[in-house]
Scaffold this motif. Structure first.
Motif, PDB file in Angstrom:
ATOM      1  N   UNK A  88       9.925   7.713  -6.825  1.00  0.00           N
ATOM      2  CA  UNK A  88      10.627   6.438  -7.008  1.00  0.00           C
ATOM      3  C   UNK A  88      10.482   5.469  -5.838  1.00  0.00           C
ATOM      4  N   UNK A  89      10.516   4.199  -6.193  1.00  0.00           N
ATOM      5  CA  UNK A  89      10.552   3.107  -5.221  1.00  0.00           C
ATOM      6  C   UNK A  89      11.860   2.359  -5.452  1.00  0.00           C
ATOM      7  N   UNK A  90      12.661   2.272  -4.408  1.00  0.00           N
ATOM      8  CA  UNK A  90      13.937   1.565  -4.474  1.00  0.00           C
ATOM      9  C   UNK A  90      13.814   0.244  -3.742  1.00  0.00           C
ATOM     10  N   UNK A  91      14.577  -0.749  -4.195  1.00  0.00           N
ATOM     11  CA  UNK A  91      14.540  -2.070  -3.561  1.00  0.00           C
ATOM     12  C   UNK A  91      15.796  -2.350  -2.739  1.00  0.00           C
ATOM     13  N   UNK A  92      16.780  -1.446  -2.823  1.00  0.00           N
ATOM     14  CA  UNK A  92      18.000  -1.630  -2.039  1.00  0.00           C
ATOM     15  C   UNK A  92      18.671  -0.280  -1.813  1.00  0.00           C
ATOM     16  N   UNK A  93      19.502  -0.229  -0.812  1.00  0.00           N
ATOM     17  CA  UNK A  93      20.267   0.984  -0.555  1.00  0.00           C
ATOM     18  C   UNK A  93      21.241   1.229  -1.709  1.00  0.00           C
ATOM     19  N   UNK A  94      21.757   0.153  -2.287  1.00  0.00           N
ATOM     20  CA  UNK A  94      22.657   0.307  -3.435  1.00  0.00           C
ATOM     21  C   UNK A  94      21.969   1.030  -4.596  1.00  0.00           C
ATOM     22  N   UNK A  95      20.683   0.775  -4.815  1.00  0.00           N
ATOM     23  CA  UNK A  95      19.937   1.486  -5.861  1.00  0.00           C
ATOM     24  C   UNK A  95      19.858   2.982  -5.550  1.00  0.00           C
ATOM     25  N   UNK A  96      19.691   3.304  -4.284  1.00  0.00           N
ATOM     26  CA  UNK A  96      19.624   4.706  -3.883  1.00  0.00           C
ATOM     27  C   UNK A  96      20.974   5.378  -4.118  1.00  0.00           C
ATOM     28  N   UNK A  97      22.031   4.703  -3.739  1.00  0.00           N
ATOM     29  CA  UNK A  97      23.383   5.239  -3.939  1.00  0.00           C
ATOM     30  C   UNK A  97      23.633   5.463  -5.434  1.00  0.00           C
ATOM     31  N   UNK A  98      23.281   4.484  -6.241  1.00  0.00           N
ATOM     32  CA  UNK A  98      23.499   4.587  -7.691  1.00  0.00           C
ATOM     33  C   UNK A  98      22.693   5.743  -8.285  1.00  0.00           C
ATOM     34  N   UNK A  99      21.467   5.938  -7.833  1.00  0.00           N
ATOM     35  CA  UNK A  99      20.630   7.003  -8.394  1.00  0.00           C
ATOM     36  C   UNK A  99      21.145   8.374  -7.992  1.00  0.00           C
ATOM     37  N   UNK A 100      21.803   8.469  -6.860  1.00  0.00           N
ATOM     38  CA  UNK A 100      22.307   9.777  -6.423  1.00  0.00           C
ATOM     39  C   UNK A 100      23.590  10.159  -7.157  1.00  0.00           C
ATOM     40  N   UNK A 101      24.219   9.203  -7.834  1.00  0.00           N
ATOM     41  CA  UNK A 101      25.441   9.474  -8.587  1.00  0.00           C
ATOM     42  C   UNK A 101      25.142   9.962  -9.995  1.00  0.00           C
ATOM     43  N   UNK A 121       0.842  -1.206   0.000  1.00  0.00           N
ATOM     44  CA  UNK A 121       0.000   0.000   0.000  1.00  0.00           C
ATOM     45  C   UNK A 121       0.872   1.250   0.000  1.00  0.00           C
ATOM     46  N   UNK A 122       1.952   1.218   0.773  1.00  0.00           N
ATOM     47  CA  UNK A 122       2.885   2.345   0.782  1.00  0.00           C
ATOM     48  C   UNK A 122       3.519   2.517  -0.600  1.00  0.00           C
ATOM     49  N   UNK A 123       3.938   1.407  -1.191  1.00  0.00           N
ATOM     50  CA  UNK A 123       4.528   1.437  -2.538  1.00  0.00           C
ATOM     51  C   UNK A 123       3.556   2.040  -3.540  1.00  0.00           C
ATOM     52  N   UNK A 124       2.317   1.580  -3.506  1.00  0.00           N
ATOM     53  CA  UNK A 124       1.317   2.066  -4.458  1.00  0.00           C
ATOM     54  C   UNK A 124       1.073   3.562  -4.285  1.00  0.00           C
ATOM     55  N   UNK A 125       1.090   4.042  -3.046  1.00  0.00           N
ATOM     56  CA  UNK A 125       0.901   5.467  -2.782  1.00  0.00           C
ATOM     57  C   UNK A 125       2.052   6.277  -3.376  1.00  0.00           C
ATOM     58  N   UNK A 126       3.270   5.833  -3.151  1.00  0.00           N
ATOM     59  CA  UNK A 126       4.441   6.533  -3.681  1.00  0.00           C
ATOM     60  C   UNK A 126       4.423   6.527  -5.212  1.00  0.00           C
ATOM     61  N   UNK A 127       4.107   5.384  -5.804  1.00  0.00           N
ATOM     62  CA  UNK A 127       4.036   5.305  -7.268  1.00  0.00           C
ATOM     63  C   UNK A 127       2.939   6.212  -7.825  1.00  0.00           C
TER      64      UNK A 127
END
Length: 88
Positions: free
Chosen positions: A74-87, A63-69
């Motif tokens: 964005x919905x991230x599945x890992x901290x590594x995805x967040x790090x990559x997107x900030x670069x 439900x949280x995911x659907x609200x954000x979408x």
């Protein structure tokens, strides 16, 4: 969740966990449907977020995911995805 939130804080983000906002309130609330109230508080908190880190799926997390979408965030599945997107 709290360990992931701590890591996000170290990376310069302000982590918010909807469940952590809801549970202390519900400890003292005399309500019949604690799950419904948990979700109402959690979704209210999550609606103010810029993104979501989805660590695992569950009915509430989905439900949280659907609200954000729905807010085109964005919905991230890992901290590594967040790090990559900030670069980028």
């Amino acid at each position: 969740m709290n360990k992931a939130a701590a890591r996000l804080l170290e990376l310069g983000h302000v982590p918010i966990i909807g469940m952590n906002a809801a549970l202390p309130v519900l400890e003292h609330a005399n309500v019949s449907d604690k799950y419904k109230c948990t979700m109402e508080i959690s979704l209210a908190v999550i609606s103010a977020c810029d993104a979501l880190l989805l660590l695992a799926e569950s009915p509430g997390a989905n439900k949280e995911r659907d609200l954000i979408l729905a807010k085109d965030r964005p919905v991230f599945k890992s901290i590594d995805e967040i790090i990559a997107s900030s670069k980028k």
